[in-house]
Design a protein around this motif. Sequence first.
Motif, mmCIF file in Angstrom:
data_model
loop_
_atom_site.group_PDB
_atom_site.id
_atom_site.type_symbol
_atom_site.label_atom_id
_atom_site.label_comp_id
_atom_site.label_asym_id
_atom_site.label_seq_id
_atom_site.Cartn_x
_atom_site.Cartn_y
_atom_site.Cartn_z
ATOM 1 N N GLN B 3 1.183 2.895 -14.753
ATOM 2 C CA GLN B 3 1.111 3.144 -13.357
ATOM 3 C C GLN B 3 -0.305 3.804 -13.209
ATOM 4 N N VAL B 4 -1.034 3.394 -12.262
ATOM 5 C CA VAL B 4 -2.349 4.122 -11.982
ATOM 6 C C VAL B 4 -2.461 4.559 -10.527
ATOM 7 N N MET B 5 -2.218 6.010 -10.137
ATOM 8 C CA MET B 5 -2.347 6.656 -8.893
ATOM 9 C C MET B 5 -3.528 6.996 -8.863
ATOM 10 N N GLN B 6 -3.993 6.863 -7.334
ATOM 11 C CA GLN B 6 -5.315 7.050 -6.964
ATOM 12 C C GLN B 6 -5.289 7.845 -5.286
ATOM 13 N N ILE B 7 -5.971 8.971 -5.516
ATOM 14 C CA ILE B 7 -6.047 9.603 -4.070
ATOM 15 C C ILE B 7 -7.131 10.160 -3.940
ATOM 16 N N PRO B 8 -7.531 10.535 -2.536
ATOM 17 C CA PRO B 8 -6.802 10.131 -1.459
ATOM 18 C C PRO B 8 -6.903 8.680 -0.958
ATOM 19 N N GLN B 9 -5.916 8.240 -0.298
ATOM 20 C CA GLN B 9 -6.001 6.929 0.468
ATOM 21 C C GLN B 9 -7.068 6.588 1.021
ATOM 22 N N TYR B 10 -7.691 7.474 1.801
ATOM 23 C CA TYR B 10 -8.655 7.490 2.941
ATOM 24 C C TYR B 10 -9.339 8.636 3.067
ATOM 25 N N GLN B 11 -10.882 8.633 2.913
ATOM 26 C CA GLN B 11 -11.484 9.884 3.526
ATOM 27 C C GLN B 11 -12.670 9.291 4.480
ATOM 28 N N HIS B 12 -12.995 10.267 5.284
ATOM 29 C CA HIS B 12 -14.049 10.014 6.403
ATOM 30 C C HIS B 12 -14.977 11.283 6.270
#
Lengths: 112, 110
Positions: B3-12
């Motif tokens: 599994q590959v987790m990525q953060i953050p999902q969204y950035q403004h």
Amino acid sequence: DGGITQSPKYLFRKEGQNVTLSCEQNLNHDAMYWYRQDPGQGLRLIYYSQIVNDFQKGDIAEGYSVSREKKESFPLTVTSAQKNPTAFYLCASGPGFTDTQYFGPGTRLTVL
Amino acid sequence: GQQVMQIPQYQHVQEGEDFTTYCNSSTTLSNIQWYKQRPGGHPVFLIQLVKSGEVKKQKRLTFQFGEAKKNSSLHITATQTTDVGTYFCAGQGYGNKLVFGAGTILRVKS
């Protein structure tokens, strides 16, 4: 002009119909892949092929089928068994299974 | 499975601010790749990292691969409106297929 092409760009089908998405590459790549992308989500692997006449199921293969009769071509059929087929479909290819992937422009399928 | 987790999902971010996205794998990787997808477009390969602790730069983009080869980051210095898009990491275990993270959507306010 080398690259990977997908056609058509937009596709509309009625519920219950099978539909085949085209993917062609002239990069002489052995490996080819199909991904599904839903709005705001990542890429989920449907099927992949490491060599002609061989292919493997990915993480979400149910309701889909593929063939790899020629090195250049890896068509994907979305069957009526796929419960929620509306999505953006991306085809990719790479020199080998462990190499960088090059993506086509994608086909946006809408099932009405 | 891997599994590959990525953060953050969204950035403004405001134009000119820095941006970082992080990627973590459940298993040790042979390599990690980064891709960028512009709105309405398709993913385009940016870079591949192979060595433990590797750091690579592309203009304002800095890519790092962790010492344990289980995590990676992409840092953009002084974001511009052209940086808008979704950034994906993709990790490959030894002999395994490439697994993509869910991506980080970057929006830049000018």
